[in-house]
Design an enzyme around this catalytic site. Structure first.
Site, PDB file in Angstrom:
ATOM      1  N   SER A   1      -3.241  -4.115  -2.482  1.00  0.00           N
ATOM      2  CA  SER A   1      -2.298  -3.663  -1.669  1.00  0.00           C
ATOM      3  C   SER A   1      -1.341  -4.753  -1.871  1.00  0.00           C
ATOM      4  CB  SER A   1      -1.483  -4.041   0.134  1.00  0.00           C
ATOM      5  OG  SER A   1      -0.815  -3.965   0.502  1.00  0.00           O
TER       6      SER A   1
ATOM      7  N   TYR B   1       9.054  -2.246  -2.394  1.00  0.00           N
ATOM      8  CA  TYR B   1       8.393  -2.662  -2.699  1.00  0.00           C
ATOM      9  C   TYR B   1       7.247  -2.634  -1.547  1.00  0.00           C
ATOM     10  CZ  TYR B   1       4.077  -5.233  -4.739  1.00  0.00           C
ATOM     11  OH  TYR B   1       2.659  -5.894  -5.046  1.00  0.00           O
TER      12      TYR B   1
ATOM     13  N   LYS C   1       3.825  -1.134   0.058  1.00  0.00           N
ATOM     14  CA  LYS C   1       2.610  -1.334   0.376  1.00  0.00           C
ATOM     15  C   LYS C   1       1.671  -1.369   1.853  1.00  0.00           C
ATOM     16  CE  LYS C   1       1.574  -2.391  -3.667  1.00  0.00           C
ATOM     17  NZ  LYS C   1       0.780  -2.249  -4.785  1.00  0.00           N
TER      18      LYS C   1
END
Length: 281
Positions: free
Chosen positions: A134, A148, A152
């Site tokens: 992650s 992003y 994650k």
């Protein structure tokens, strides 16, 4: 003890370091990437303990073929390291819907595809370990990282819940939150930089892109040390459910934990009294 380790995104960056360190430690490695010829070249050509195979993580068919190739060559898979990923930088309004979907397709559905292909093998073995990369951005929202971070944060929820699904079959899970490491995430091959398209954001976008690009190659974290740490975790009988990697990430996660606790406490008066009052119902 030698293990069979399948690594995604092994053609460059951290994936290459993981594959190299695993081979050096005596493990058998299935190194995958979208361009297997580049993976093989990067890792030094054919080796007895190395299988290089094509895997675009957005393709479930690729994932199933890679998992089968691993079993055909080595007889089993002990550890899956979901490493492949990319980065769409920018402010939310300047990231197109297609780019947002592509970010989540790679960073969330990608590791899901590979894990879905490997899990039947691990269940049959009644043993295995799934390690998924992650990011500290999976726990801490950051400016310019909305796509992003969304991908994650999804990885975090998936992995934290997957543990309960697979634990009865002897399968362990670990989600890893690195801080800033000197990988190739910020190079143009891994990052999509936004073009200023909205006047309100233009000055900030230009300045932030320049700042992020200047950071590439200067991050404090050593990816070789991170690769070795992941292999240490892969060798543990009781691996951690979460591994926060890097002093910067640890400091950030500690601050986020304090912030969450403060927010929960601040919600108590209004949010803690929302149940049905059975006495007056």
């Amino acid at each position: 003890m030698s293990k069979v380790i399948l690594v995604t995104g092994a053609g460059r960056g951290l994936g290459t370091d993981i594959a190299r360190e695993a081979l050096a430690a005596g493990h058998q490695v299935v190194a995958t990437g979208r361009r297997p010829e580049e993976v093989e070249k990067t890792l030094g050509g054919p080796q007895d303990d190395l299988l290089v195979t094509k895997l675009d993580v957005t393709s479930l068919e690729d994932a199933e073929a890679a998992a089968q190739a691993a079993v055909d060559r080595f007889g089993r898979i002990d550890v899956l390291i979901n490493n492949a990923g990319n980065f769409f930088a920018g402010y939310f309004e300047e990231i197109t819907p297609a780019q947002m979907r592509q970010q989540i397709e790679t960073n969330l559905f990608g590791p899901m595809n590979v894990t879905r292909a490997v899990l039947p093998i691990l269940r049959k073995q009644r043993a295995g370990h799934i390690i998924t990369l992650s990011s500290s951005a999976g726990l801490i929202g950051q400016e310019f990282c909305v796509a992003y971070a969304a991908s994650k944060f999804g990885v975090e929820g998936w992995m934290e819940s997957l543990r309960y699904d697979v634990e009865p079959y002897g399968i362990r899970t670990t989600v890893v939150e690195p801080g800033f490491f000197r990988t190739e995430l910020l190079v143009d091959a891994s990052t999509t930089w936004p073009e200023p398209t909205i006047d309100d954001y233009a000055e900030r976008t230009t300045a932030t892109v320049a700042a992020w690009k200047s950071m590439s190659g200067r991050q404090s974290g050593d990816p070789v040390k991170l690769a070795k740490a992941l292999l240490t975790i892969a060798g543990q009988a009781e691996p951690p459910l979460r591994f926060v990697a890097g002093a910067d990430a640890i400091e950030g996660v500690e601050a986020k934990a304090r912030e969450l606790l403060a927010q929960a406490q601040a919600s108590r008066e209004l949010g803690g009294n929302l149940a049905y009052d059975d006495a007056t119902a």
